[in-house]
Enzyme design. Structure first.
Site, PDB file in Angstrom:
ATOM      1  CB  ALA A 150      -0.892  -0.007   1.238  1.00  0.00           C
TER       2      ALA A 150
ATOM      3  CG  HIS B 224      -5.525   6.648  -8.109  1.00  0.00           C
ATOM      4  ND1 HIS B 224      -4.734   5.625  -8.560  1.00  0.00           N
ATOM      5  CD2 HIS B 224      -5.315   6.717  -6.790  1.00  0.00           C
ATOM      6  CE1 HIS B 224      -4.077   5.090  -7.546  1.00  0.00           C
ATOM      7  NE2 HIS B 224      -4.420   5.736  -6.454  1.00  0.00           N
TER       8      HIS B 224
ATOM      9  CD  GLU C  98     -14.494   3.470 -12.755  1.00  0.00           C
ATOM     10  OE1 GLU C  98     -14.414   2.558 -11.910  1.00  0.00           O
ATOM     11  OE2 GLU C  98     -14.111   4.629 -12.565  1.00  0.00           O
TER      12      GLU C  98
END
Ligand SMILES: [Zn+2]
Ligand SMILES: [Zn+2]
Length: 460
Positions: free
Chosen positions: A288, A328, A340
């Protein structure tokens, strides 16, 4: 055409003699010393003549005695040290040197030329086409001017075609090149492009120069009009210590089809250059906030037709997630197409060899597939669990096969989650194991696998 790079550094060179930053220290310790940018073409045509150029020619073991044309881009002192014309006169050369440049640069030469010196000073402008002993030279407008400096207003780039057909774009100093100049370069199919990249990771410079954010966009713009093609040797020049150390800089430039070379390197056209293999499938792993998405996005910046496959889903009730997705999206180039979807295999199958696909990320895709298969609704060992896991296994098989089969350029981002403590819950352990296996299978079909740690990239 042979291009001898007398220098590849910025005005202050790299290292900057007054500096002890990590980049300068690396340059000093490795002896990677870059002097002011200048290029000698076939020994007869000199592109810029800053203070280091004559001595650099000596270091290369060549004389400037045969130079018949000096092309000046602008009058900044790292590109024009006109006292070289005086020292030339002391050598008693009888051949005429034609000095071409914008008015400010040509005017700066006048005091250094005696009345009988064989030097012809000629002002050129964008749109001119000058024939010079078999060479054809086109001056073009640079974008070096930010309105503060009279010496940058008439700055030029040069499009140079040699008698053997070799073609060079000498593009320093300039910020993002204007549309008219880009249009004038349509179908140029350059053999060599010397493109400045002065400011590296420093993006707040506010100058008419390129940096590691604008450079790839410039390469993409040149590629879009056929000025940069697959065989073009794009070399970053005018490099300063704002760049990361040289090995890291080379790694950043490579996916953009560009490179750095040492001072005094000779670039030859007509002979295919040893191309660094361009991997088609890359897997970028990291924890992360390791910088893995940033690294993956950066690799795509010079590519035309990028499809960004976001696998995180919509999550309308999660404000933190929405903010993260928005951040982002804001940093991605506007021209990228965003999909998406969890149908990554379908997106890869639809992409052609002209396309580039960035999948961010595989870990979220897997979580989505586990949800869709209702794995969490069934207990281990109870009816339904085996069927759910079999469905996920089929999805994973399909994804791996699609990556293996694609003809597009693909960068996959995934999390490396196996290094921490054993998750407390069964669901965490299952997810960790599934993702570990999937990453390993994807690595087997990818050309390159990299691990990003603290923003640094380790090739595996
Ligand atoms: Zn400069
Ligand atoms: Zn300049």
């Amino acid at each position: 055409m042979e291009v001898l790079l007398l220098g590849t550094g910025s005005a202050d060179g790299w290292p900057n003699a007054w500096c002890r930053c990590a980049s300068c220290t690396w340059a000093r310790e490795t002896g990677t010393l870059r002097s002011t940018t200048a290029a000698l073409v076939d020994g007869v045509l000199l592109g810029d003549c800053g203070p280091d150029a004559p001595r650099q020619a000596d270091r290369a073991g060549v004389s400037l005695a045969d130079v018949r044309v000096l092309l000046l881009t602008h009058a900044h002192p790292d590109h024009l040290a006109p006292e070289a014309l005086l020292s030339r006169s002391w050598a008693g050369s009888a051949t005429t040197l034609r000095v071409l440049g914008p008015r400010s640069a040509v005017d700066a030469c006048r005091d250094w030329v005696g009345p009988h010196d064989p030097v012809s000073l000629e002002v050129v402008e964008p749109g001119d086409v000058v024939a010079l002993d078999g060479y054809v030279v086109r001056p073009l407008a640079a974008a070096h001017d930010v309105g503060r400096d009279v010496l940058t207003r008439d700055a030029l780039l040069y499009d140079i075609t040699a008698p053997d057909g070799g073609r060079l774009l000498h593009a320093t100093d300039t910020g993002p090149i204007g549309d008219a100049t880009i249009a004038a370069l349509t179908d140029a199919s350059y053999d060599v492009v010397l493109l400045e990249e002065s400011f590296g990771h420093r993006l707040d410079h506010g100058t008419g120069h390129l940096d590691l954010a604008t450079f790839p966009a410039q390469v993409a713009a040149l590629r879009a009009v056929g000025a940069v093609v697959d065989g073009t040797d794009v070399v970053a020049v005018h490099l300063s210590h704002h760049n990361p150390r040289g090995d890291e800089l080379a790694r950043i430039l490579e996916p953009w089809g560009a490179r750095v070379v040492d001072d005094l390197t000779v670039l030859s056209t007509g002979r295919p250059r040893a191309l660094v293999p361009r991997p088609r499938r890359q897997l970028v792993l990291g924890g992360a906030r390791s910088g893995k998405s940033h690294e993956a996005e950066r690799r795509m910046l010079a590519r035309p037709s990028v499809r960004y496959v976001a696998t995180g889903g919509e999550r309308p009730d999660d404000a933190e997630w929405r903010a993260r997705v928005a951040a982002h999206r804001d940093r991605r180039p506007a021209a990228w197409q965003t999909l998406e979807t969890l149908d990554v295999a379908g997106a890869l199958a639809a992409a052609t060899a002209e396309d580039s696909v960035l999948v961010d990320c595989v870990a979220l895709w897997l979580a989505g597939r586990l949800d869709a298969a209702r794995v969490w609704d069934s207990e281990p060992g109870r009816p339904g669990r085996a069927e759910s896991l079999a469905a996920v296994a089929r999805d994973c098989d399909e994804l791996v096969a699609a990556v293996a089969a694609t003809t597009a350029h693909v960068v996959l981002v995934s999390n490396e989650v196996g290094a921490g403590v054993v998750p407390e819950h069964e669901s965490g352990r299952l997810y960790r194991d599934q993702l570990g296996v999937l990453n390993r299978r994807l690595a087997e079909v990818c050309d390159d696998v990299d691990l990003v740690v603290a923003g640094r990239v380790v090739r595996l």
